[in-house]
Design an enzyme around this catalytic site. Structure first.
Site, PDB file in Angstrom:
ATOM      1  CG  ASP A  49      -0.356  -0.099   2.528  1.00 44.15           C
ATOM      2  OD1 ASP A  49       0.882  -0.165   2.609  1.00 44.15           O
ATOM      3  OD2 ASP A  49      -1.105  -0.122   3.534  1.00 44.15           O
ATOM      4  CB  SER A  50       4.547   1.716   0.009  1.00 47.96           C
ATOM      5  OG  SER A  50       4.797   0.568  -0.800  1.00 47.96           O
ATOM      6  CG  ASP A  88       0.521  -4.190   2.032  1.00 47.32           C
ATOM      7  OD1 ASP A  88       0.750  -5.147   2.800  1.00 47.32           O
ATOM      8  OD2 ASP A  88       1.291  -3.219   1.916  1.00 47.32           O
ATOM      9  CE  LYS A 118       3.017  -6.078   3.989  1.00 46.46           C
ATOM     10  NZ  LYS A 118       2.602  -4.972   4.915  1.00 46.46           N
ATOM     11  CD  GLU A 120       0.386  -1.601   8.419  1.00 50.25           C
ATOM     12  OE1 GLU A 120       0.050  -0.912   9.405  1.00 50.25           O
ATOM     13  OE2 GLU A 120       0.846  -1.110   7.367  1.00 50.25           O
ATOM     14  CD  GLU A 187       7.762  -0.303   7.913  1.00 47.48           C
ATOM     15  OE1 GLU A 187       8.001   0.808   7.405  1.00 47.48           O
ATOM     16  OE2 GLU A 187       6.755  -0.984   7.618  1.00 47.48           O
TER      17      GLU A 187
END
Length: 273
Positions: A49-50, A88, A118, A120, A187
């Site tokens: 999602d960056s 993501d 993925k 978080e 991270e």
């Protein structure tokens, strides 16, 4: 993609089996051309999602939508022949409930053809990860600095400095590892703690600003190539300056157009006799 093509691809199970072995290589990819360039060199390609910041100029990843992730996941899958592709889950697509997370993860897998998702979160997301994995959805976890939580965490800063943070990351790592995730990203975590966590959990750890002792490493491709210059995190190593080279090429093109050097005769079509 043919059945033979799928069989040649690296699977989440194979990534999981790489724990403690040869380091896992992961980079981000958002487009078909970039995926084609990176595929042969990587074990994992992350459609992160960056992309919201790198491609769309957003200040954070919060504005990235599920439809955006699916569109870029499709693009990456068109360029992949070997690497395991993880997409993501964007902010808001999985936090509300495990059932909503399941529906959105199914959309990602069905519409993109990717290998895994993925998400978080540590202890608070362990139940959701278990719910997904028990229903056939491979999940990669993400702990430590979590970009989707920067607005409540006080910005982008490394974690693991206090005993409270250290204890939480330890608990998060064990919770994610025990919930069925096939790997976990760590991270922005202080090196000794990332090293400790890597030794303590049974799933591969993928570091980004963490430790060389992690089972693998991931970076944003545009960062290592010099294509994203808004800011450069401490943990990034630049392997090229493509941004400067692109600018120089564009300047040379502009000069030749304005001086009528381009197009030259060899770049134009002649009438057939």
């Amino acid at each position: 993609m043919s059945a033979a093509g799928i069989q040649k691809r690296i699977t989440p199970a194979r990534i999981s089996a790489m724990k403690g072995g040869k380091p896992i290589v992961c980079l981000t990819a958002y487009t078909t051309p970039m995926a084609r360039l990176l595929d042969e060199h990587c074990d994992l390609l992350l459609v992160g999602d960056s992309l919201g910041m790198v491609l769309y100029g957003m200040e954070t990843t919060i504005g990235v939508t599920l439809d955006m992730m699916i569109a870029h996941g499709k693009a990456v899958m068109r360029g992949v022949g070997k690497a395991c592709v993880v997409v993501d889950m964007p902010f808001g697509s999985y936090q509300e409930s495990k059932e909503i997370a399941f529906r959105n993860a199914v959309r990602i897998l069905q519409e993109t053809g990717c290998d895994a998702v993925k998400l978080e979160g540590g202890e608070e997301m362990a139940e959701t990860i278990a719910f997904l994995t028990k229903r056939g959805i491979p999940v990669m976890g993400h702990i430590g600095l979590m970009p989707q939580q920067v607005q409540t965490a006080g910005g982008y800063r490394s974690v693991g400095h206090s005993e409270h943070e250290t204890s939480k990351i330890r608990r998060d790592a064990h919770a994610v590892g025990g919930s069925g995730a096939f790997a976990v990203v760590i991270e922005g975590t202080v090196e000794p703690l990332a090293r400790e966590v890597t030794s303590a959990v049974h799933v591969p750890t993928i570091g980004i600003g963490a430790s060389s002792a992690c089972d693998g490493q991931v970076l944003v491709s545009d960062d290592i190539l010099g294509l994203f210059n808004d800011f450069t995190p401490r943990f990034v190593k630049r392997y090229d300056e493509l941004g400067k080279r692109i600018s120089a090429a564009a300047a040379a093109y502009a000069d030749e157009v304005r001086s009528r050097q381009f197009p030259a005769a060899e770049h134009t079509f002649k009438r057939r006799s």
